[in-house]
Enzyme design. Structure first.
Site, PDB file in Angstrom:
ATOM      1  CE  LYS A 159      -0.423   0.131   5.115  1.00  0.00           C
ATOM      2  NZ  LYS A 159      -1.238   0.267   6.168  1.00  0.00           N
ATOM      3  NE  ARG A 209      -6.034   1.081  11.777  1.00  0.00           N
ATOM      4  CZ  ARG A 209      -4.814   0.879  11.091  1.00  0.00           C
ATOM      5  NH1 ARG A 209      -3.813   2.058  10.906  1.00  0.00           N
ATOM      6  NH2 ARG A 209      -4.370  -0.411  10.756  1.00  0.00           N
ATOM      7  CG  HIS A 235      -2.315  -3.719  12.292  1.00  0.00           C
ATOM      8  ND1 HIS A 235      -1.437  -4.435  11.777  1.00  0.00           N
ATOM      9  CD2 HIS A 235      -2.044  -2.440  12.386  1.00  0.00           C
ATOM     10  CE1 HIS A 235      -0.418  -3.389  11.336  1.00  0.00           C
ATOM     11  NE2 HIS A 235      -0.958  -2.463  11.870  1.00  0.00           N
ATOM     12  CE1 TYR A 266      10.392  32.551  -0.544  1.00  0.00           C
ATOM     13  CE2 TYR A 266      10.963  30.059  -0.576  1.00  0.00           C
ATOM     14  CZ  TYR A 266      10.429  31.400  -1.454  1.00  0.00           C
ATOM     15  OH  TYR A 266      10.188  31.348  -2.529  1.00  0.00           O
ATOM     16  CG  ASP A 272      10.336  23.610  -6.863  1.00  0.00           C
ATOM     17  OD1 ASP A 272       9.659  22.670  -6.844  1.00  0.00           O
ATOM     18  OD2 ASP A 272       9.995  24.854  -7.026  1.00  0.00           O
TER      19      ASP A 272
END
Length: 369
Positions: free
Chosen positions: A36, A136, A165, A257, A305
């Site tokens: 997954k 869950r 699980h 930044y 980037d």
């Protein structure tokens, strides 16, 4: 090797083979390969294609119907289980049946809902999910399990397996054992083709003689389930880039930044073409990369980037930079970032090319389109 970018992930298929063989030798039973989240960022189509010929890979586990269908269209013939609950439209259930995909049966309500969506003379494969303490998804009591088994229509559903699980198989023996005891108490003497509760951590740290299928996840990709530095498994993914530019700055000049980094002396600043859009998050500011046998610190905020690194005159434009790999393990990076190796791998975005290596040669390159 020609790439459209200088940033790429290297996937070592020999390491992947080593890891799954090691787990199988220890567990001595068939395995379900958990692929997954794009095989934890490694490329689920490529990982499944590589593993499908391993005799002991009995099934694959995915998270979405789309992943499962694409595996079938790729020619994967092994069983495929979707680990969570999928959307419950009639079209989705029709596709699951058409492509012979097993779903997780997570509740009585879910079973009743699916009952109304299955066409006559069609049958859906399921694995019953038991919630043994993680809270869950899944049936929470033995009574719910027995009610499901008593009311489910055998003409509509083929019960292929049952599973749970673990929340703490990597760190808490008491809680783990409580879940094990709960699971086998709920299963009792019931018979299923597949009984599976052993995830990577359970197979690595515990003994279980009743499960007949192991779910291999993080150890397949070469990381310890508890996040420990270990040489027991071989890290499959490494992430690299190259130095794009170097400039000298002077005391008092600032970088990036927010101008969050200030030079205290004459310094060389290297710009690298990797950023948070590639999955290298802003939290990495202040960490380090590996260039020419030495660590260099990331300075200023990581951009979308690009990012900047304080280097010296031994570093040149075009030099290869290891973000993580043989010299910077995923475990050490996860510790620095107060996270887990799973998250770091999954965050590597699909605009980062994947280069698949086997026996020292490039087998395949997958690039962002």
């Amino acid at each position: 090797m020609f790439l459209k970018r200088d940033t790429y992930a290297l996937i070592d298929l020999d390491h992947l083979k080593y890891n799954v063989e090691k787990v199988h030798q220890q567990f001595k039973r068939p395995l379900m390969a958990v692929i997954k989240a794009d095989a934890y960022g490694h490329g689920y189509k490529e990982v499944a294609s590589f593993l499908k010929d391993f005799d002991y890979i009995e099934m694959f586990a995915v998270a979405t119907l789309k992943e499962a269908i694409e595996l079938r269209e790729l020619g994967i013939k092994e069983g495929i289980l979707i680990l969570g609950a999928i959307p419950t439209s009639k079209e989705d259930i029709d596709l699951a049946i058409k492509y012979d995909i097993s779903l997780s049966m997570v509740s009585l309500d879910y079973m009743h809902l699916l009952t109304h969506l299955i066409e006559p003379h069609h049958k859906l494969k399921i694995h019953i999910k038991l919630d043994t303490g993680m809270h869950r998804i899944g049936l929470t009591t033995k009574e719910q399990l027995h009610e499901l088994l008593a009311t489910i229509n055998p003409d509509q559903f083929e019960i292929e397996g049952i599973f749970t699980h673990f929340a703490t198989a990597d760190c808490d023996d008491v809680a783990y054992q409580k879940q094990v005891d709960t699971f086998y108490d709920m299963v009792g003497d019931l018979k299923f083709k597949y009984i599976h509760c052993c995830n990577s951590a359970a197979m690595a740290y515990h003994e279980d003689t009743r499960s007949n299928l192991g779910r291999i996840g993080i150890t397949m990709y070469g990381c310890d389930p508890a996040g420990k530095e270990s040489d027991e498994f071989k890290q499959v993914m490494s992430l690299y880039t190259k130095v794009a530019m170097i400039k000298k700055i002077y005391p008092g000049e600032k970088v990036g930044y927010g101008l969050t980094y200030e030079a205290r002396q004459e310094e060389y600043i290297a710009t690298l073409p990797i950023g948070y859009a590639d999955g290298f998050t802003r939290r990495n500011q202040g960490r380090y990369v590996w260039i020419n046998g030495q660590r260099y610190q990331i300075v200023g905020r990581v951009c979308m980037d690009q990012m900047m690194v304080r280097v010296d005159d031994r570093v040149h434009v075009g030099d290869e930079v290891e973000i993580f790999g043989p010299h910077i393990s995923l475990e050490s990076m996860a510790k620095d970032l107060n996270t887990i190796s799973y998250e770091i791998m999954c965050l590597v975005s699909n605009r980062v090319p994947r280069i698949y290596m086997q026996n020292g040669s490039i087998k395949k390159i997958v690039e962002f389109k």
